[in-house]
Design a protein around this motif. Structure first.
Motif, PDB file in Angstrom:
ATOM      1  N   ARG A   1       9.195  -3.021  -7.825  1.00 26.94           N
ATOM      2  CA  ARG A   1       9.118  -3.476  -6.425  1.00 26.94           C
ATOM      3  C   ARG A   1       7.716  -3.996  -6.107  1.00 26.94           C
ATOM      4  NH1 ARG A   1      12.397   1.305  -4.347  1.00 26.94           N
ATOM      5  NH2 ARG A   1      10.478   2.035  -3.393  1.00 26.94           N
ATOM      6  N   ILE A   2       6.695  -3.289  -6.624  1.00 26.49           N
ATOM      7  CA  ILE A   2       5.315  -3.747  -6.399  1.00 26.49           C
ATOM      8  C   ILE A   2       5.122  -5.128  -7.024  1.00 26.49           C
ATOM      9  CG2 ILE A   2       2.900  -3.330  -7.065  1.00 26.49           C
ATOM     10  CD1 ILE A   2       3.443  -0.325  -6.693  1.00 26.49           C
ATOM     11  N   GLN A   3       5.611  -5.283  -8.253  1.00 25.48           N
ATOM     12  CA  GLN A   3       5.470  -6.578  -8.931  1.00 25.48           C
ATOM     13  C   GLN A   3       6.199  -7.691  -8.170  1.00 25.48           C
ATOM     14  OE1 GLN A   3       6.848  -5.759 -12.908  1.00 25.48           O
ATOM     15  NE2 GLN A   3       4.849  -5.004 -13.584  1.00 25.48           N
ATOM     16  N   SER A   4       7.377  -7.373  -7.665  1.00 25.59           N
ATOM     17  CA  SER A   4       8.120  -8.409  -6.935  1.00 25.59           C
ATOM     18  C   SER A   4       7.418  -8.753  -5.618  1.00 25.59           C
ATOM     19  CB  SER A   4       9.568  -7.988  -6.692  1.00 25.59           C
ATOM     20  OG  SER A   4       9.630  -6.906  -5.799  1.00 25.59           O
ATOM     21  N   LEU A   5       6.832  -7.733  -4.959  1.00 26.17           N
ATOM     22  CA  LEU A   5       6.072  -8.008  -3.734  1.00 26.17           C
ATOM     23  C   LEU A   5       4.850  -8.859  -4.042  1.00 26.17           C
ATOM     24  CD1 LEU A   5       6.050  -4.724  -1.602  1.00 26.17           C
ATOM     25  CD2 LEU A   5       6.888  -6.974  -0.925  1.00 26.17           C
ATOM     26  N   GLN A   6       4.150  -8.529  -5.136  1.00 30.69           N
ATOM     27  CA  GLN A   6       2.953  -9.298  -5.493  1.00 30.69           C
ATOM     28  C   GLN A   6       3.320 -10.712  -5.914  1.00 30.69           C
ATOM     29  OE1 GLN A   6       1.273  -6.632  -8.422  1.00 30.69           O
ATOM     30  NE2 GLN A   6      -0.151  -5.748  -6.954  1.00 30.69           N
TER      31      GLN A   6
ATOM     32  N   LYS B   1      10.373   9.175 -14.357  1.00 30.33           N
ATOM     33  CA  LYS B   1       9.952   7.938 -15.035  1.00 30.33           C
ATOM     34  C   LYS B   1      10.733   6.741 -14.510  1.00 30.33           C
ATOM     35  CE  LYS B   1       8.275   9.770 -19.436  1.00 30.33           C
ATOM     36  NZ  LYS B   1       8.526   9.848 -20.895  1.00 30.33           N
ATOM     37  N   GLU B   2      12.043   6.939 -14.313  1.00 30.46           N
ATOM     38  CA  GLU B   2      12.872   5.851 -13.772  1.00 30.46           C
ATOM     39  C   GLU B   2      12.412   5.478 -12.365  1.00 30.46           C
ATOM     40  OE1 GLU B   2      16.980   7.033 -13.994  1.00 30.46           O
ATOM     41  OE2 GLU B   2      16.899   7.244 -16.180  1.00 30.46           O
ATOM     42  N   GLY B   3      12.099   6.489 -11.554  1.00 24.58           N
ATOM     43  CA  GLY B   3      11.607   6.234 -10.203  1.00 24.58           C
ATOM     44  C   GLY B   3      10.303   5.457 -10.214  1.00 24.58           C
ATOM     45  N   ILE B   4       9.420   5.823 -11.124  1.00 23.91           N
ATOM     46  CA  ILE B   4       8.136   5.120 -11.247  1.00 23.91           C
ATOM     47  C   ILE B   4       8.373   3.668 -11.658  1.00 23.91           C
ATOM     48  CG2 ILE B   4       6.051   4.971 -12.687  1.00 23.91           C
ATOM     49  CD1 ILE B   4       5.935   8.050 -12.568  1.00 23.91           C
TER      50      ILE B   4
ATOM     51  N   LYS C   1       0.834  -1.210   0.000  1.00 24.68           N
ATOM     52  CA  LYS C   1       0.000   0.000   0.000  1.00 24.68           C
ATOM     53  C   LYS C   1       0.863   1.253   0.000  1.00 24.68           C
ATOM     54  CE  LYS C   1      -4.030  -1.996   2.252  1.00 24.68           C
ATOM     55  NZ  LYS C   1      -4.845  -2.057   3.460  1.00 24.68           N
ATOM     56  N   GLU C   2       1.918   1.202   0.754  1.00 24.48           N
ATOM     57  CA  GLU C   2       2.858   2.332   0.829  1.00 24.48           C
ATOM     58  C   GLU C   2       3.488   2.589  -0.543  1.00 24.48           C
ATOM     59  OE1 GLU C   2       4.138   5.387   2.966  1.00 24.48           O
ATOM     60  OE2 GLU C   2       2.919   3.818   3.889  1.00 24.48           O
ATOM     61  N   LEU C   3       3.896   1.519  -1.196  1.00 22.72           N
ATOM     62  CA  LEU C   3       4.488   1.656  -2.535  1.00 22.72           C
ATOM     63  C   LEU C   3       3.470   2.184  -3.542  1.00 22.72           C
ATOM     64  CD1 LEU C   3       6.707  -1.562  -2.832  1.00 22.72           C
ATOM     65  CD2 LEU C   3       7.490   0.807  -2.824  1.00 22.72           C
ATOM     66  N   GLN C   4       2.234   1.716  -3.450  1.00 25.68           N
ATOM     67  CA  GLN C   4       1.200   2.186  -4.376  1.00 25.68           C
ATOM     68  C   GLN C   4       0.913   3.670  -4.161  1.00 25.68           C
ATOM     69  OE1 GLN C   4      -1.796  -0.780  -3.550  1.00 25.68           O
ATOM     70  NE2 GLN C   4      -1.268  -1.948  -5.394  1.00 25.68           N
ATOM     71  N   ARG C   5       0.894   4.104  -2.909  1.00 27.02           N
ATOM     72  CA  ARG C   5       0.692   5.521  -2.596  1.00 27.02           C
ATOM     73  C   ARG C   5       1.840   6.353  -3.163  1.00 27.02           C
ATOM     74  NH1 ARG C   5       0.377   5.459   2.987  1.00 27.02           N
ATOM     75  NH2 ARG C   5      -1.355   4.029   2.812  1.00 27.02           N
ATOM     76  N   ASP C   6       3.048   5.841  -2.966  1.00 31.14           N
ATOM     77  CA  ASP C   6       4.240   6.510  -3.491  1.00 31.14           C
ATOM     78  C   ASP C   6       4.180   6.582  -5.022  1.00 31.14           C
ATOM     79  OD1 ASP C   6       6.676   7.805  -3.240  1.00 31.14           O
ATOM     80  OD2 ASP C   6       7.851   5.943  -3.275  1.00 31.14           O
ATOM     81  N   LEU C   7       3.742   5.514  -5.640  1.00 25.59           N
ATOM     82  CA  LEU C   7       3.604   5.458  -7.098  1.00 25.59           C
ATOM     83  C   LEU C   7       2.600   6.501  -7.586  1.00 25.59           C
ATOM     84  CD1 LEU C   7       4.292   3.979  -9.759  1.00 25.59           C
ATOM     85  CD2 LEU C   7       2.382   2.447  -9.274  1.00 25.59           C
ATOM     86  N   GLU C   8       1.469   6.608  -6.899  1.00 24.29           N
ATOM     87  CA  GLU C   8       0.452   7.601  -7.285  1.00 24.29           C
ATOM     88  C   GLU C   8       0.997   9.023  -7.164  1.00 24.29           C
ATOM     89  OE1 GLU C   8      -3.041   6.854  -4.930  1.00 24.29           O
ATOM     90  OE2 GLU C   8      -3.264   4.831  -5.740  1.00 24.29           O
TER      91      GLU C   8
END
Length: 130
Positions: free
Chosen positions: A119-124, A110-113, A8-15
């Protein structure tokens, strides 16, 4: 539990990063529009300068001020147009530098995104294996 919080933290950061990227892209678009206007003005002024150079020294030159044409000295008209060209050229250089800076920021965002998405994909992927 810990991985879902991290997700959730990563998704918030991504948004947030995606929102920043959209704002930056909008600013880049505005910069392009302003640059386009200055480029047109530069072309017009260069054309005026060429026309002024074709005139004889005793030719009458008029400047439009509001609804009135006012007689102007040829040398003064030449100087004014040259100053305008210098100013517009300086603005174009400034806009180019700003644009280059914004494009570099855009690339780093873009690189940060991409890194966050990975990271999200690896967590999932780690979740599904468990």
């Amino acid at each position: 539990m810990g991985s879902s919080t991290a997700l959730k933290e990563l998704q918030r950061d991504l948004e947030n990063k995606a929102s920043d990227l959209r704002k930056l892209q909008k600013d880049i678009g505005k910069n392009h529009e302003v640059r386009k206007k200055y480029t047109v003005q530069l072309g017009e002024n260069e054309l005026v300068l060429k026309e002024l150079e074709l005139l004889k020294e005793d030719a009458d030159v008029y400047k439009l001020i509001g609804p009135v044409l006012v007689k102007q000295d040829l040398a003064e008209a030449n100087a004014n147009v040259k100053k305008r060209i210098e100013y517009i050229s300086a603005e174009l250089k400034r806009l180019d530098a700003t644009l280059q800076d914004m494009e570099e920021k855009q690339n780093s965002k873009k690189e940060g995104i991409l890194k966050i998405q990975q990271r999200i994909q690896s967590l999932q992927a780690g979740k599904t294996k468990v």
